[in-house]
Motif scaffolding. Structure first.
Motif, mmCIF file in Angstrom:
data_model
loop_
_atom_site.group_PDB
_atom_site.id
_atom_site.type_symbol
_atom_site.label_atom_id
_atom_site.label_comp_id
_atom_site.label_asym_id
_atom_site.label_seq_id
_atom_site.Cartn_x
_atom_site.Cartn_y
_atom_site.Cartn_z
ATOM 1 N N ASN A 253 18.313 -25.286 27.483
ATOM 2 C CA ASN A 253 18.514 -26.422 26.583
ATOM 3 C C ASN A 253 19.450 -25.906 25.493
ATOM 4 O OD1 ASN A 253 16.934 -27.730 23.787
ATOM 5 N ND2 ASN A 253 18.011 -28.999 25.237
ATOM 6 N N ASP B 132 20.809 -26.135 22.745
ATOM 7 C CA ASP B 132 20.813 -26.599 21.362
ATOM 8 C C ASP B 132 19.894 -25.686 20.566
ATOM 9 O OD1 ASP B 132 20.968 -28.280 19.032
ATOM 10 O OD2 ASP B 132 18.934 -28.906 19.543
ATOM 11 N N PHE B 133 20.108 -24.406 20.676
ATOM 12 C CA PHE B 133 19.161 -23.458 20.116
ATOM 13 C C PHE B 133 19.912 -22.183 19.740
ATOM 14 C CE2 PHE B 133 15.007 -21.017 20.665
ATOM 15 C CZ PHE B 133 14.259 -21.799 19.804
ATOM 16 N N GLU C 40 21.192 -20.299 22.775
ATOM 17 C CA GLU C 40 22.003 -21.097 23.711
ATOM 18 C C GLU C 40 22.552 -22.286 22.949
ATOM 19 O OE1 GLU C 40 19.027 -20.073 25.495
ATOM 20 O OE2 GLU C 40 17.701 -21.143 24.142
ATOM 21 N N PHE D 116 14.704 -29.782 26.606
ATOM 22 C CA PHE D 116 13.753 -28.673 26.660
ATOM 23 C C PHE D 116 12.494 -29.042 27.445
ATOM 24 C CE2 PHE D 116 10.468 -25.777 25.058
ATOM 25 C CZ PHE D 116 11.076 -24.576 25.411
ATOM 26 N N SER E 188 15.711 -20.016 27.915
ATOM 27 C CA SER E 188 15.903 -21.036 26.889
ATOM 28 C C SER E 188 15.091 -20.724 25.637
ATOM 29 C CB SER E 188 15.501 -22.396 27.479
ATOM 30 O OG SER E 188 16.010 -23.441 26.681
ATOM 31 N N GLY E 189 15.076 -19.440 25.264
ATOM 32 C CA GLY E 189 14.237 -19.054 24.131
ATOM 33 C C GLY E 189 12.811 -19.488 24.376
ATOM 34 N N MET E 190 12.411 -19.478 25.644
ATOM 35 C CA MET E 190 11.108 -20.043 26.008
ATOM 36 C C MET E 190 9.991 -19.028 25.799
ATOM 37 S SD MET E 190 9.835 -21.975 29.452
ATOM 38 C CE MET E 190 10.543 -23.576 29.048
ATOM 39 N N THR E 191 9.035 -19.412 24.972
ATOM 40 C CA THR E 191 7.893 -18.558 24.680
ATOM 41 C C THR E 191 6.954 -18.492 25.877
ATOM 42 O OG1 THR E 191 8.046 -19.217 22.374
ATOM 43 C CG2 THR E 191 5.952 -18.249 23.084
ATOM 44 N N ARG F 152 1.918 -22.551 29.821
ATOM 45 C CA ARG F 152 3.073 -22.557 30.740
ATOM 46 C C ARG F 152 2.819 -21.669 31.958
ATOM 47 N NH1 ARG F 152 7.232 -22.196 25.679
ATOM 48 N NH2 ARG F 152 7.242 -24.425 25.217
ATOM 49 N N GLN G 243 10.956 -29.775 17.459
ATOM 50 C CA GLN G 243 11.595 -30.161 18.717
ATOM 51 C C GLN G 243 10.524 -30.437 19.772
ATOM 52 O OE1 GLN G 243 14.261 -27.325 20.603
ATOM 53 N NE2 GLN G 243 15.121 -28.900 21.940
ATOM 54 N N GLY H 224 8.187 -30.619 22.836
ATOM 55 C CA GLY H 224 7.801 -29.707 23.915
ATOM 56 C C GLY H 224 7.773 -28.244 23.532
ATOM 57 N N THR H 225 7.946 -27.940 22.247
ATOM 58 C CA THR H 225 8.024 -26.533 21.836
ATOM 59 C C THR H 225 6.704 -26.026 21.263
ATOM 60 O OG1 THR H 225 8.761 -27.154 19.610
ATOM 61 C CG2 THR H 225 10.477 -26.758 21.264
ATOM 62 N N ASP I 242 11.569 -21.629 15.615
ATOM 63 C CA ASP I 242 11.563 -20.185 15.836
ATOM 64 C C ASP I 242 12.351 -19.461 14.737
ATOM 65 O OD1 ASP I 242 10.776 -21.577 18.157
ATOM 66 O OD2 ASP I 242 11.225 -19.850 19.415
ATOM 67 N N GLU J 202 5.560 -14.498 18.914
ATOM 68 C CA GLU J 202 5.762 -15.015 20.274
ATOM 69 C C GLU J 202 6.771 -14.154 21.015
ATOM 70 O OE1 GLU J 202 6.942 -19.130 20.017
ATOM 71 O OE2 GLU J 202 5.077 -19.718 19.012
ATOM 72 N N TYR K 19 9.639 -14.189 24.198
ATOM 73 C CA TYR K 19 10.409 -15.015 25.129
ATOM 74 C C TYR K 19 10.415 -14.373 26.517
ATOM 75 C CZ TYR K 19 12.599 -17.282 21.021
ATOM 76 O OH TYR K 19 12.841 -17.962 19.848
HETATM 77 N N1 ARG Z 1 10.238 -20.778 21.629
HETATM 78 C C1 ARG Z 1 9.918 -22.160 21.547
HETATM 79 C C2 ARG Z 1 9.149 -22.609 22.769
HETATM 80 O O1 ARG Z 1 9.130 -21.951 23.747
HETATM 81 C C3 ARG Z 1 11.130 -23.056 21.358
HETATM 82 C C4 ARG Z 1 12.171 -22.933 22.405
HETATM 83 C C5 ARG Z 1 13.236 -23.991 22.306
HETATM 84 N N2 ARG Z 1 14.368 -23.641 23.107
HETATM 85 C C6 ARG Z 1 15.486 -24.381 23.232
HETATM 86 N N3 ARG Z 1 16.460 -23.918 23.939
HETATM 87 N N4 ARG Z 1 15.565 -25.529 22.662
HETATM 88 O O2 ARG Z 1 8.566 -23.634 22.782
#
Ligand code: ARG
Length: 231
Positions: free
Chosen positions: A17, A19-20, A24, A59, A76-79, A84, A124, A126-127, A165, A191, A193
């Motif tokens: 996503n 926009d982060f 990314e 996201f 995606s900076g995903m925790t 999950r 945002q 879903g985060t 974040d 957290e 990633y």
């Molecule tokens: N780290 C947070 C999560 O996993 C936010 C990640 C949002 N990433 C993005 N690309 N918008 O929920």
């Protein structure tokens, strides 16, 4: 907006996503996906002998896209969270992050996480930040599709704070955000990633971990880290 494909190379479909920043985002012309995750993903794909095909997805649509088989991995900076992990597999953690909050410069009342009680907060969709904000007593949570929109809403006065974040908040402030806003050192949660892979594809998960380890051992990871975060 996906990368040009070389002939022959196998394609790795990478969902993000974009926009982060600085993980990314799209460059000024909106032509290329740039950031720490994007460089790392391209290095991983190259290491595994794949051509990277980066796809920009909302996201909250990333895990469904992975489950549907429309993409091969998510970066995606995903925790990495327990919730999950019920749905997807994660690589070894590749970045240590955490949540912080941002308020307008003219706000003298919110100085700690506790002060967010009863306030209006932008997050945002879903985060982990959205989940955290919903735990705050009497807070009103406004959800947005992008991080950029949460900062715009803060500036416009529609919310008292943004929960997001730490590295993303810090980057926003460093890129001119300090005109309007400020943050505090308090970390709401630590957290990690991770790269998400379908549970149906353990072989790919293994390859990704091996590629990550290799990039960490050969200095490539450090180079990418320094490019985006300094030493
Ligand atoms: N780290 C947070 C999560 O996993 C936010 C990640 C949002 N990433 C993005 N690309 N918008 O929920």
């Amino acid at each position: 907006g996906s990368d040009t494909k070389k002939s022959d190379a196998k394609v790795l479909r990478i969902g993000t996503n974009a926009d982060f920043a600085p993980f990314e985002f799209q460059d000024v012309d909106g032509k290329e996906y740039v950031g720490f995750d994007m460089d790392l993903a391209r290095a991983i794909a190259k290491e595994m002998g794949y051509q990277a095909d980066i796809q920009n997805v909302n996201f909250d649509g990333l895990i469904p896209a992975l489950e549907a088989g429309n993409i091969d991995m998510i970066i995606s900076g995903m925790t990495v969270t327990e919730e999950r992990k019920q749905k997807v597999a994660f690589s070894k953690p590749y970045y240590q992050s955490g949540l912080t909050f941002v308020v307008r410069n003219d706000n003298d009342t919110i100085k700690s996480f506790k002060d967010l009680e009863g306030k209006t907060i932008a997050v945002q969709i879903g985060t982990t930040g959205a989940n955290k904000a919903r735990e705050i007593k009497d807070a009103t949570v406004k959800e947005f599709n992008s991080s950029a929109d949460t900062f715009l809403e803060l500036k416009a006065g529609g919310v008292d704070a943004v929960v997001n974040d730490r590295p993303v908040n810090d980057y926003f402030l460093a890129q001119g955000g300090t005109k309007d806003a400020k943050t505090f050192p308090e970390i709401l949660t630590a957290e990690d990633y991770g790269i998400a892979i379908s549970k149906k594809n353990p072989e790919l998960a293994k390859q990704i971990d091996e590629a990550l380890e290799k990039l960490q051992a050969n200095g490539e990871y450090d180079k990418i880290f320094e490019k985006w975060f300094g030493k």
